[in-house]
Write a protein that holds these residues in place. Sequence first.
Motif, mmCIF file in Angstrom:
data_model
loop_
_atom_site.group_PDB
_atom_site.id
_atom_site.type_symbol
_atom_site.label_atom_id
_atom_site.label_comp_id
_atom_site.label_asym_id
_atom_site.label_seq_id
_atom_site.Cartn_x
_atom_site.Cartn_y
_atom_site.Cartn_z
ATOM 1 N N PHE A 191 -6.428 -1.304 6.341
ATOM 2 C CA PHE A 191 -8.002 -2.247 7.022
ATOM 3 C C PHE A 191 -7.954 -3.543 7.036
ATOM 4 O O PHE A 191 -8.044 -4.247 8.770
ATOM 5 C CB PHE A 191 -9.369 -1.601 6.869
ATOM 6 N N ALA A 192 -8.239 -4.349 5.330
ATOM 7 C CA ALA A 192 -8.182 -5.965 6.467
ATOM 8 C C ALA A 192 -7.072 -6.667 6.206
ATOM 9 O O ALA A 192 -6.648 -7.455 7.311
ATOM 10 C CB ALA A 192 -7.704 -6.278 4.270
ATOM 11 N N TYR A 193 -5.919 -5.588 6.499
ATOM 12 C CA TYR A 193 -3.785 -6.030 6.559
ATOM 13 C C TYR A 193 -4.331 -6.286 8.289
ATOM 14 O O TYR A 193 -3.924 -7.067 9.497
ATOM 15 C CB TYR A 193 -2.873 -5.687 6.632
ATOM 16 N N ALA A 194 -5.291 -5.272 9.111
ATOM 17 C CA ALA A 194 -5.236 -4.741 9.994
ATOM 18 C C ALA A 194 -6.148 -5.904 11.288
ATOM 19 O O ALA A 194 -5.646 -6.364 11.912
ATOM 20 C CB ALA A 194 -5.920 -2.966 10.713
ATOM 21 N N ALA A 195 -7.005 -6.438 10.198
ATOM 22 C CA ALA A 195 -8.010 -6.748 10.950
ATOM 23 C C ALA A 195 -6.986 -8.687 10.372
ATOM 24 O O ALA A 195 -7.562 -9.117 11.460
ATOM 25 C CB ALA A 195 -9.011 -7.333 9.689
ATOM 26 N N SER A 196 -5.845 -9.054 10.264
ATOM 27 C CA SER A 196 -5.247 -10.164 9.881
ATOM 28 C C SER A 196 -4.055 -9.896 10.853
ATOM 29 O O SER A 196 -2.943 -10.646 10.575
ATOM 30 C CB SER A 196 -4.903 -10.688 9.169
ATOM 31 N N VAL A 246 -7.681 3.555 11.216
ATOM 32 C CA VAL A 246 -8.311 2.209 9.720
ATOM 33 C C VAL A 246 -7.646 1.333 10.302
ATOM 34 O O VAL A 246 -8.606 0.351 10.230
ATOM 35 C CB VAL A 246 -8.055 2.259 8.792
ATOM 36 N N CYS A 247 -6.317 1.366 11.127
ATOM 37 C CA CYS A 247 -6.194 0.202 11.555
ATOM 38 C C CYS A 247 -7.004 -0.271 13.437
ATOM 39 O O CYS A 247 -6.810 -1.257 13.460
ATOM 40 C CB CYS A 247 -4.416 0.252 12.193
ATOM 41 N N TRP A 248 -6.737 0.548 13.575
ATOM 42 C CA TRP A 248 -7.008 0.951 14.729
ATOM 43 C C TRP A 248 -9.126 -0.018 14.911
ATOM 44 O O TRP A 248 -9.058 -1.130 15.174
ATOM 45 C CB TRP A 248 -8.542 2.140 15.560
ATOM 46 N N PHE A 249 -9.779 0.362 13.955
ATOM 47 C CA PHE A 249 -11.174 -0.397 13.465
ATOM 48 C C PHE A 249 -11.114 -1.452 13.296
ATOM 49 O O PHE A 249 -11.565 -2.874 12.898
ATOM 50 C CB PHE A 249 -12.501 0.595 13.126
ATOM 51 N N GLY A 250 -9.929 -1.481 11.757
ATOM 52 C CA GLY A 250 -9.748 -3.075 11.325
ATOM 53 C C GLY A 250 -8.968 -4.264 11.765
ATOM 54 O O GLY A 250 -9.625 -5.335 12.336
ATOM 55 N N SER A 251 -8.136 -3.645 13.354
ATOM 56 C CA SER A 251 -7.422 -4.671 13.889
ATOM 57 C C SER A 251 -8.822 -5.621 14.846
ATOM 58 O O SER A 251 -8.793 -6.247 15.544
ATOM 59 C CB SER A 251 -6.024 -4.090 15.195
ATOM 60 N N PHE A 252 -9.489 -4.355 15.534
ATOM 61 C CA PHE A 252 -10.813 -4.439 16.518
ATOM 62 C C PHE A 252 -11.782 -5.189 16.130
ATOM 63 O O PHE A 252 -12.461 -6.280 16.244
ATOM 64 C CB PHE A 252 -11.519 -3.272 17.077
#
Length: 201
Positions: free
Chosen positions: A31-36, A62-68
Amino acid sequence: MGALTLLFPTDLTSFLDIIRQHGDVAYSLMFAYAASHSLLLALFAGYAAHSGALGLGTLIAVCWFGSFAGDVIRFWIGRRYGLRLLDRFPRFERPVQTAVRLTERHYVWMILFHRFPHGVRGIAGFAYGISRLPWSTFLALNFVAAGLWSGAVVSAGYAFGQFSEKSINNASSGLGIVMLVAFLGLSWLLSRKLDQIVERY
């Protein structure tokens, strides 16, 4: 020796076993890495999902919502503090203003695809906030774009896992690791090529 292997895995199988045993931590990190917008880590996570270390559907979500969430935060910072931050850090002004100009001309395509080029990912959300793009338009397109990015990248890693499984019987073999590194390297080179295309604007 077992404890040392747990802390410092020496082969791919041991590393995947650690991910499997600590799934909650792995999802939180993703989640954290997808946010970045960590492209390579998302690709590897897709590979790990194919091995059974992570759940494919959960990982994509998880990657979807982290990136968003990551781009929403960057948009808010750009909207609230953007010009003041550029005055304070002038070396970022040129790439950010380039992204702003691209947004003004092609905001749909920018939002849909900015996660893929390496150099654009970190500044795009910030640039959207500086631009005249309305919050509502950004949120709708960003949600769709984050889902497309997550599905595409995680699925690419998953597909590579299927390919490598057919080619190699032992996932911990040296050839398996070499193939994984080569796949991640080619993905990085593609993202750099997309950077060069964007820089022409």
